[in-house]
Scaffold this motif. Structure first.
Motif, PDB file in Angstrom:
ATOM      1  N   HIS A 239       7.196  -4.135  -9.805  1.00 27.26           N
ATOM      2  CA  HIS A 239       7.640  -2.776 -10.131  1.00 27.26           C
ATOM      3  C   HIS A 239       9.136  -2.714 -10.444  1.00 27.26           C
ATOM      4  O   HIS A 239       9.687  -1.619 -10.586  1.00 27.26           O
ATOM      5  CB  HIS A 239       7.321  -1.831  -8.971  1.00 27.26           C
TER       6      HIS A 239
ATOM      7  N   SER B  39       0.827  -1.215   0.000  1.00 31.63           N
ATOM      8  CA  SER B  39       0.000   0.000   0.000  1.00 31.63           C
ATOM      9  C   SER B  39       0.856   1.258   0.000  1.00 31.63           C
ATOM     10  O   SER B  39       0.533   2.257  -0.665  1.00 31.63           O
ATOM     11  CB  SER B  39      -0.926   0.007   1.215  1.00 31.63           C
TER      12      SER B  39
ATOM     13  N   ARG C 176       2.308   1.659  -3.515  1.00 34.70           N
ATOM     14  CA  ARG C 176       1.326   2.152  -4.485  1.00 34.70           C
ATOM     15  C   ARG C 176       1.176   3.661  -4.385  1.00 34.70           C
ATOM     16  O   ARG C 176       1.129   4.366  -5.403  1.00 34.70           O
ATOM     17  CB  ARG C 176      -0.028   1.461  -4.262  1.00 34.70           C
TER      18      ARG C 176
END
Length: 274
Positions: free
Chosen positions: A181, A145, A148
């Motif tokens: 990522h 989280s 992100r």
């Protein structure tokens, strides 16, 4: 002296896959510990401002006589110093303590979500990278989280996410988010502070391979693709921890270790630490 493989970060910089951590080593003992690690073949040293031993690391580096370009030095920004301007000031203080002109990797130590400053902090790391003061920028203890949000509000993808990771806390979701990522996963507390080394699965594997349980766990990390930074002040263990490149775990061995995952933290929860 063992040859430690390297991992290429998402900006092309390479980091040794196995380094030496100095968490909880007093500053007056750090110089000897790091000097011993360098003599054993380690070239990556991981410290943090909050450890209070950056100067001890710096003394060892200066005394080693090793070329700066042969070393990979990481330190971390403490929570109380988060924020754009305070991050830049804290970086300069860490660099002075280490006696260096630049860092190879600078990490935001914790997201500290209650402070709500890690996005501004990250912008300071972007500046340090653009100015050539650091070779790579990363984070530590960031949950998916947190990643992100960071990626949604900035253009720079962290090169590394250093998290607590060991057989008892395998961080499958975090590792998947990192990989998605292009972020390298680095493991702190890779041996769970020794808490799991008497597990039967590990002792059996150690006996089979003629290694210690700690060496088996470090080999597991390497085969997962993690960067790993074990810490010890015992010279024999420092040498053992880097002697993990002459054997390989089978798929069955890896599966046996995967079965030890139990969500066991030895450190704080990143969602609540401020």
């Amino acid at each position: 002296m063992p040859t430690v493989p390297t991992v290429t970060l998402n900006n092309g910089v390479t980091i040794p896959q196995l380094g030496f951590g100095v968490f909880q080593i007093p500053d007056d003992e750090t110089t000897a510990a790091v000097s011993g690690a360098l003599e054993a073949g380690y070239r990556s040293i991981d410290t943090a401002a909050v450890y209070g031993n950056e100067s001890g690391v710096g003394r060892a580096l200066a005394e080693s006589g090793l070329p700066r370009e042969d070393l990979f030095i990481t330190t971390k920004l403490w929570n109380a110093d988060q924020g754009y301007d305070s991050t830049l000031a804290a970086f300069e203080a860490s660099l002075a303590e280490l006696g260096l002109d630049y860092l190879d990797l600078y990490l935001v130590h914790w997201p500290a979500p209650a402070r709500d400053l890690y996005v501004d902090t990250w912008r300071a790391l972007e500046k340090l990278l653009a100015d050539g003061r650091i070779r790579a920028a990363g984070v530590s203890n960031f949950q998916p989280s947190h990643l992100r949000r960071l990626l949604g509000e900035s253009s720079l993808v962290p090169a590394v996410n250093q998290v607590e990771l060991h057989p008892g806390l395998q961080q499958v979701d975090v590792r998947a988010a990192n990989a998605g990522h292009g972020i390298v996963t680095e493991a702190w507390s890779p041996l769970a502070q020794g808490a799991l080394l008497n597990e039967e699965a590990l002792t059996l594997l150690a006996e089979r391979h003629g290694k210690t349980p700690a060496q088996v766990v470090l080999r597991w990390h390497l085969q997962l693709g993690n960067v790993v930074i074990p810490k010890s002040v015992t010279p024999a263990r420092v040498r053992q921890n880097i002697d993990v490149f002459g054997f390989e775990l089978s798929a069955a061995d890896m599966e046996a270790i995967a079965g030890l995952d139990r969500g066991m933290r030895t450190g704080p929860d990143p969602d609540t630490l401020d």
